[in-house]
Design an enzyme around this catalytic site. Structure first.
Site, PDB file in Angstrom:
ATOM      1  CG  ASP A 104      -0.289  -0.200   2.522  1.00 17.64           C
ATOM      2  OD1 ASP A 104      -0.082   0.797   3.232  1.00 17.64           O
ATOM      3  OD2 ASP A 104       0.024  -1.358   2.863  1.00 17.64           O
TER       4      ASP A 104
ATOM      5  CD  GLU B  33      -3.751   4.337  10.386  1.00 16.21           C
ATOM      6  OE1 GLU B  33      -2.774   4.618  11.119  1.00 16.21           O
ATOM      7  OE2 GLU B  33      -3.674   4.352   9.135  1.00 16.21           O
TER       8      GLU B  33
END
Length: 290
Positions: A93, A185
């Site tokens: 990613d 997150e």
């Protein structure tokens, strides 16, 4: 002396010579037939023969290097990380942090059958930020045959529906893509229930507009603390670094594991997150947008 010589000559004329036994024609004997020689040369000079020898040598050398390591979690020198070997579909990613990427070199990189098959690419963040490298990465990576999915860095303190609209203004979800991803997150100062409310709104809007259920990306501890039991219908992409096994219940709906954040990939000038897909190639195809 002269007489002796003559006598010797006279005897030699009268003494009959024994005939040497006739030589038998060879039927091949120990001589190697020329056809066999040519056959051996063809084998020894064949690239397939040398490929077999090189492969055998490489496998043996790898076995020697792996002595003392966990056989299910060994070091891949070219990637500069340890990779759990029960997974067969690998990816990365990326975002602006990786800079300009040479996707051809990324695609060509391989060690012991480990290669990059997919990439999650950062598209947007919050309400106003578009990743400066998104358009280039989203255009160039698929040209190399790398399957791509776009992700949005979610801010729980901001309206979830507005964030979803912003994401869809910049990303067109198409057939053959990986599902879009909500990267959550941190709480950013809000209570967990607020985060879950806005995240649910974000996910619901993406699904309503595209017909595709997004993937949730998060860290292992954040998932355990704030998400477990709330979004079980969504597939998960979990970050849990430098471990031989993902420390999460097998019954959880995880599909991707971000197991390293320090990989080295040809064509990328900075370290990269490295990911593994949980299933086989058939399961991976079913994961794609149809």
């Amino acid at each position: 002396m002269a007489a002796q010589k003559r006598t010797s000559v006279t005897k030699s004329k009268t003494t009959p010579k024994k005939k040497a036994p006739a030589k038998r024609k060879s039927s091949g004997g120990i001589k190697t037939p020329w056809k066999l020689i040519i056959g051996l040369l063809l084998i020894l000079l064949s690239p397939f023969y040398y490929g077999y020898v090189v492969k055998a040598f490489t496998s043996t050398w790898q076995w020697i290097k792996d002595i003392g390591e966990d056989p299910h979690y060994r070091t891949y020198k070219s990637f500069n990380i340890r990779i759990p070997n029960k997974y067969h579909i690998h990816g990365i990613d990326v975002s602006y942090a990786q800079g300009k990427i040479d996707w051809q070199r990324v695609k060509n990189m391989e060690e012991d059958s480990v290669r990059i098959s997919f990439a999650f690419i950062k598209a947007t963040e919050g309400l106003i930020t578009v990743d400066p490298y998104f358009k280039r990465n989203w255009r160039e990576a698929p040209k190399m045959g790398i399957v791509c999915g776009a992700y949005h860095f979610f801010h729980p303190e901001k309206n979830g529906v507005w964030q979803a609209r912003f994401f869809l203004q910049n990303v067109t979800v198409e057939k053959g893509d990986l599902p879009p991803v909500a990267d959550v997150e941190k709480l950013y100062g809000v209570k967990p229930e607020v985060m879950r409310k806005e995240l649910k709104a974000y996910l619901g809007h993406i699904y309503a507009q595209t017909g595709v259920r997004p993937i949730i990306y998060t860290g292992l501890s954040f998932y355990a603390d704030y998400l477990a039991g709330y979004f079980d219908e969504y597939k998960l992409w979990i970050a849990n670094y430098h471990q031989p096994h993902l420390q999460i219940a097998e019954k959880s709906n995880w599909q991707f594991w971000q197991h390293s954040d320090i990989a080295r990939i040809n064509g990328i000038g900075h370290t990269v997150d490295f990911d593994a897909f949980r299933g086989d190639s058939l399961a991976f195809q079913k994961m794609l947008v149809h």
